[in-house]
Design an enzyme around this catalytic site. Structure first.
Site, PDB file in Angstrom:
ATOM      1  N   LYS A  39      48.238  32.303  46.414  1.00  0.00           N
ATOM      2  CA  LYS A  39      48.873  33.073  47.454  1.00  0.00           C
ATOM      3  C   LYS A  39      47.993  34.217  47.927  1.00  0.00           C
ATOM      4  CE  LYS A  39      52.576  33.333  44.586  1.00  0.00           C
ATOM      5  NZ  LYS A  39      53.861  33.827  44.016  1.00  0.00           N
ATOM      6  N   GLY A  40      46.992  34.565  47.102  1.00  0.00           N
ATOM      7  CA  GLY A  40      46.217  35.778  47.328  1.00  0.00           C
ATOM      8  C   GLY A  40      45.531  35.901  48.678  1.00  0.00           C
ATOM      9  N   ASP A  99      35.746  36.143  40.937  1.00  0.00           N
ATOM     10  CA  ASP A  99      35.491  36.993  39.776  1.00  0.00           C
ATOM     11  C   ASP A  99      34.526  36.238  38.851  1.00  0.00           C
ATOM     12  OD1 ASP A  99      35.795  38.993  37.882  1.00  0.00           O
ATOM     13  OD2 ASP A  99      37.741  38.317  37.183  1.00  0.00           O
ATOM     14  N   PHE A 148      40.123  46.470  38.509  1.00  0.00           N
ATOM     15  CA  PHE A 148      41.113  45.497  38.977  1.00  0.00           C
ATOM     16  C   PHE A 148      41.691  45.955  40.308  1.00  0.00           C
ATOM     17  CE2 PHE A 148      44.838  42.791  38.997  1.00  0.00           C
ATOM     18  CZ  PHE A 148      44.290  41.607  38.525  1.00  0.00           C
ATOM     19  N   ARG A 161      51.172  42.683  46.397  1.00  0.00           N
ATOM     20  CA  ARG A 161      50.538  41.788  47.371  1.00  0.00           C
ATOM     21  C   ARG A 161      50.717  42.265  48.808  1.00  0.00           C
ATOM     22  NH1 ARG A 161      48.766  36.924  45.059  1.00  0.00           N
ATOM     23  NH2 ARG A 161      50.056  36.068  43.401  1.00  0.00           N
TER      24      ARG A 161
HETATM   25  P1  IMP Z   1      37.933  33.697  38.763  1.00  0.00           P
HETATM   26  O1  IMP Z   1      38.353  32.299  38.467  1.00  0.00           O
HETATM   27  O2  IMP Z   1      37.620  34.480  37.525  1.00  0.00           O
HETATM   28  O3  IMP Z   1      36.837  33.806  39.791  1.00  0.00           O
HETATM   29  O4  IMP Z   1      39.189  34.465  39.285  1.00  0.00           O
HETATM   30  C1  IMP Z   1      39.700  34.289  40.515  1.00  0.00           C
HETATM   31  C2  IMP Z   1      41.169  34.644  40.528  1.00  0.00           C
HETATM   32  O5  IMP Z   1      41.513  35.668  39.556  1.00  0.00           O
HETATM   33  C3  IMP Z   1      41.495  35.223  41.856  1.00  0.00           C
HETATM   34  O6  IMP Z   1      41.876  34.223  42.761  1.00  0.00           O
HETATM   35  C4  IMP Z   1      42.612  36.189  41.515  1.00  0.00           C
HETATM   36  O7  IMP Z   1      43.841  35.505  41.521  1.00  0.00           O
HETATM   37  C5  IMP Z   1      42.336  36.649  40.116  1.00  0.00           C
HETATM   38  N1  IMP Z   1      41.638  37.961  40.103  1.00  0.00           N
HETATM   39  C6  IMP Z   1      40.418  38.221  39.609  1.00  0.00           C
HETATM   40  N2  IMP Z   1      40.104  39.518  39.738  1.00  0.00           N
HETATM   41  C7  IMP Z   1      41.172  40.092  40.348  1.00  0.00           C
HETATM   42  C8  IMP Z   1      41.463  41.434  40.769  1.00  0.00           C
HETATM   43  O8  IMP Z   1      40.675  42.396  40.632  1.00  0.00           O
HETATM   44  N3  IMP Z   1      42.673  41.631  41.363  1.00  0.00           N
HETATM   45  C9  IMP Z   1      43.565  40.629  41.556  1.00  0.00           C
HETATM   46  N4  IMP Z   1      43.336  39.374  41.183  1.00  0.00           N
HETATM   47  C10 IMP Z   1      42.151  39.099  40.576  1.00  0.00           C
HETATM   48 MG    MG Z   2      43.809  33.875  43.548  1.00  0.00          MG
END
Ligand code: IMP
Ligand code: MG
Length: 172
Positions: A39-40, A99, A148, A161
């Site tokens: 949803k982000g 991330d 974060f 959100r």
């Molecule tokens: P990754 O798989 O570690 O790259 O993480 C990606 C997902 O983690 C993103 O789509 C977010 O849902 C969540 N995420 C990672 N860091 C943050 C943050 O700082 N704020 C909010 N969501 C985050």
């Molecule tokens: Mg996400």
């Protein structure tokens, strides 16, 4: 929770417009589908799509990772797939934040099986220092440091959100 403004509404708007004109220029003459990751990415997706000066299809998918709500565990499944056939299309994946890169690299693997002619990545925020798997990013809104972040689609435990600006949560 206490939070601090990181990226203002004006900065977001300006950057979204810049990305949209870059994409519109690059995608000229291509049969393009914009795929938003729920949803982000919804707010970013809607703002970006409306600034594009081109014809474009839109679709969505949703990826869920098992484990805690804030960080990837590495086990990612698509809980909602796209409905548009992507074969031969130029696909631009639109995500809120990368991330570790685990979520995006999994989504890319899944979408490649649908044989798009090309697959690009457009991400609002890049937390490059935490990367575990390399992901090629074609369009990036902002680079952010380790904290974060919430707002403009990004959540902490499904909260924040709907904020129209991006904040860093304090004490995380
Ligand atoms: P990754 O798989 O570690 O790259 O993480 C990606 C997902 O983690 C993103 O789509 C977010 O849902 C969540 N995420 C990672 N860091 C943050 C943050 O700082 N704020 C909010 N969501 C985050
Ligand atoms: Mg996400």
């Amino acid at each position: 929770m206490e939070k601090e403004l990181l990226i203002s509404k004006e900065m977001i708007q300006k950057r979204v417009k810049e990305l949209a004109s870059e994409i519109s220029r690059d995608q000229q003459g291509k049969d393009t589908v914009l795929v938003g990751v729920l949803k982000g990415a919804v707010f970013f997706f809607c703002d970006l799509a409306r600034e594009l000066d081109m014809q474009v299809g839109i679709d969505f998918l949703r990826a869920a990772s098992y484990g805690t709500s804030s960080f990837s565990s590495g086990t990612i499944t698509l809980t909602k797939d796209v409905e548009t056939p992507l074969e031969g299309k130029s696909v631009i994946l639109v995500e809120d934040i990368i991330d570790t890169g685990l979520t995006m690299s999994h989504i890319i693997e899944e979408l490649k099986r649908k044989k798009p002619s090309e697959l690009k990545v457009c991400v609002l925020l890049d937390k490059i220092e935490r990367r575990e798997i390399e992901v090629q990013i074609d369009y990036c809104g902002f680079r952010v440091e380790g904290g974060f972040v919430v707002g403009y689609g990004l959540d902490y435990d499904e909260q924040y959100r709907n904020l129209s600006e991006i904040f860093v949560l304090k004490g995380m």
